[in-house]
Design a protein around this motif. Structure first.
Motif, PDB file in Angstrom:
ATOM      1  N   LEU A  95       0.844  -1.194   0.000  1.00 46.08           N
ATOM      2  CA  LEU A  95       0.000   0.000   0.000  1.00 46.08           C
ATOM      3  C   LEU A  95       0.878   1.242   0.000  1.00 46.08           C
ATOM      4  CD1 LEU A  95      -2.663  -1.106   2.648  1.00 46.08           C
ATOM      5  CD2 LEU A  95      -2.835  -1.205   0.156  1.00 46.08           C
ATOM      6  N   PRO A  96       0.556   2.247  -0.806  1.00 49.61           N
ATOM      7  CA  PRO A  96       1.374   3.483  -0.823  1.00 49.61           C
ATOM      8  C   PRO A  96       1.166   4.280   0.456  1.00 49.61           C
ATOM      9  CG  PRO A  96      -0.560   3.738  -2.207  1.00 49.61           C
ATOM     10  CD  PRO A  96      -0.561   2.312  -1.762  1.00 49.61           C
ATOM     11  N   ARG A  97       2.233   4.989   0.868  1.00 53.28           N
ATOM     12  CA  ARG A  97       2.190   5.826   2.075  1.00 53.28           C
ATOM     13  C   ARG A  97       2.626   7.237   1.713  1.00 53.28           C
ATOM     14  NH1 ARG A  97       2.011   3.669   7.226  1.00 53.28           N
ATOM     15  NH2 ARG A  97       3.029   5.567   7.929  1.00 53.28           N
ATOM     16  N   LEU A  98       2.002   8.220   2.374  1.00 54.90           N
ATOM     17  CA  LEU A  98       2.395   9.610   2.155  1.00 54.90           C
ATOM     18  C   LEU A  98       3.705   9.922   2.857  1.00 54.90           C
ATOM     19  CD1 LEU A  98       1.711  12.434   1.079  1.00 54.90           C
ATOM     20  CD2 LEU A  98       0.424  12.849   3.181  1.00 54.90           C
ATOM     21  N   ARG A  99       3.886   9.383   4.059  1.00 56.26           N
ATOM     22  CA  ARG A  99       5.101   9.605   4.843  1.00 56.26           C
ATOM     23  C   ARG A  99       5.710   8.262   5.217  1.00 56.26           C
ATOM     24  NH1 ARG A  99       1.367  13.358   6.565  1.00 56.26           N
ATOM     25  NH2 ARG A  99       1.981  15.548   6.382  1.00 56.26           N
ATOM     26  N   LYS A 100       6.931   8.296   5.668  1.00 56.62           N
ATOM     27  CA  LYS A 100       7.604   7.058   6.057  1.00 56.62           C
ATOM     28  C   LYS A 100       6.960   6.491   7.323  1.00 56.62           C
ATOM     29  CE  LYS A 100      11.169   9.317   8.845  1.00 56.62           C
ATOM     30  NZ  LYS A 100      12.613   9.455   9.059  1.00 56.62           N
ATOM     31  N   PRO A 101       6.989   5.193   7.496  1.00 55.93           N
ATOM     32  CA  PRO A 101       6.359   4.599   8.684  1.00 55.93           C
ATOM     33  C   PRO A 101       7.039   5.071   9.955  1.00 55.93           C
ATOM     34  CG  PRO A 101       7.665   2.975   7.498  1.00 55.93           C
ATOM     35  CD  PRO A 101       7.603   4.179   6.629  1.00 55.93           C
ATOM     36  N   PRO A 102       6.278   5.255  11.012  1.00 57.54           N
ATOM     37  CA  PRO A 102       6.882   5.746  12.260  1.00 57.54           C
ATOM     38  C   PRO A 102       7.858   4.737  12.837  1.00 57.54           C
ATOM     39  CG  PRO A 102       4.612   5.050  12.638  1.00 57.54           C
ATOM     40  CD  PRO A 102       4.835   4.998  11.157  1.00 57.54           C
ATOM     41  N   GLY A 103       8.915   5.248  13.441  1.00 64.72           N
ATOM     42  CA  GLY A 103       9.926   4.399  14.053  1.00 64.72           C
ATOM     43  C   GLY A 103       9.498   3.927  15.425  1.00 64.72           C
TER      44      GLY A 103
END
Length: 348
Positions: A95-103
């Protein structure tokens, strides 16, 4: 026979309500059980979509959902808190994401300390047995507070305290104070873990704040009232915070100060009514006196500049002199505005 036929028809209608769990498709649907996603590549029936749109879409959705549920029931299961849950596999659809996944969440000060020392969190029991109440009471929650009230229905007043002191209210205040202290400590842990700076009027860092920072915090707090701090009392020898960014910290600094003054409202309204009803202009006495003095001075200067009359007595001695007035004393004479000062040798 009619009765049997009616019973059979009724039974058939009840069976029609429950559709079978098996669904047949021309093309196999693509399933992503990890994301709970199903993709149907089959074409839509244009005739049914035009005539019976709502019923057709509801039936199609039901069939696809049934396929997804059938795939979930084939997964391995486990029991968690008296419930049976299925273990979902890893998702296969990207799935596309607008921002990088949270750490990962940064550890707090206590969590880091517990990790270094090897301290593990022990799970508390939901209920504990109370010897005083002789029953099982909750370890935490709102029912725990009710059990505490039943247990401590009377409190002892210390000898060094006021006998009229409300010990129950004092206990509530102490508990609220501890809650506020824990909340402040939690905010400090978040700031320390994220390594971020807070505004000068907020968290001031692990060390003690400087005098300028405290002065800024006091100024912002006093200016946070409806009157923009106009009626806030000042401490002796108190100074106002100055410097870059202080005005931006004050809430409502851009708006004008309140129209409320220290003068009572009744007197202010009376003064306003008098200024409206009194049509006579105000007389400035000092300005009138200055204008009168200026007119008199101009009249005297005009009389001094008039030419002398012809046929006067001739003066004796060499030549003739014009009639002049009495010589004024030093620094007391008045000079005409257009007349130049005396030039040449000074007479003694």
């Amino acid at each position: 026979m009619d009765v049997v036929k009616a019973v059979l028809e009724k039974h058939q209608k009840e069976l029609d309500k429950y559709k079978p769990i098996t669904v047949e498709k021309h093309l196999e649907c693509r399933l992503d059980v990890g994301s709970l996603l199903i993709t149907d590549p089959n074409d839509l029936e244009d005739r049914q979509l035009a005539n019976e749109k709502e019923e057709y879409l509801a039936a199609l959705t039901r069939d696809n959902t049934q396929l997804l549920v059938n795939a979930i029931w084939e997964l391995p299961t486990e029991r968690v808190d008296e419930s049976i849950v299925a273990k979902l596999p890893e998702p296969t659809t990207v799935l596309p994401r607008l921002r990088k996944p949270p750490g990962p969440r940064p550890l707090t000060k206590w969590e880091q300390f517990a990790k270094e020392k090897g301290i593990t969190k022990k799970k508390k029991d939901k209920k504990t047995y109370d010897d005083v109440l002789d029953k099982w009471v909750p370890t935490y929650g709102f029912k725990r507070a009710e059990a505490e009230k039943d247990k401590e229905w009377v409190l002892e007043v210390p000898q060094n305290a006021d006998p009229n002191t409300d010990m129950f209210q004092k206990k509530i205040d102490l508990r609220n104070e501890k809650v506020a202290k824990n909340e402040i400590q939690r905010m400090k842990n978040i700031v320390r873990a994220k390594k971020m700076d807070m505004p000068r009027s907020g968290y001031l860092g692990p060390e003690a704040a400087s005098s300028n920072q405290l002065l800024t915090a006091v100024t912002v707090a006093k200016s946070s009232t409806a009157s923009v701090g106009k009626f806030q009392s000042k401490l002796p020898k108190e100074k106002e915070a100055r410097g870059l960014g202080v005005k931006e910290l004050i809430p409502g600094g851009k708006r004008k100060a309140s129209h409320i003054t220290a003068q009572p409202e009744r007197e202010a309204n009376l003064d306003l009514i008098k200024s409206v009803l009194n049509k006579k202009p105000k007389l400035d006495v000092e300005k009138a006196i200055q204008l009168q003095k200026q007119d008199e001075r101009l009249e005297r200067e005009a009389e001094g500049n008039k030419p002398a009359k012809k046929g006067g007595k001739k003066g004796g001695g060499k030549g003739s002199r014009k009639a002049v007035g009495k010589k004024p004393k030093g620094h007391q004479g008045q000079r005409a505005p257009g007349k130049k000062g005396q030039t040449g040798r000074k007479r003694r």
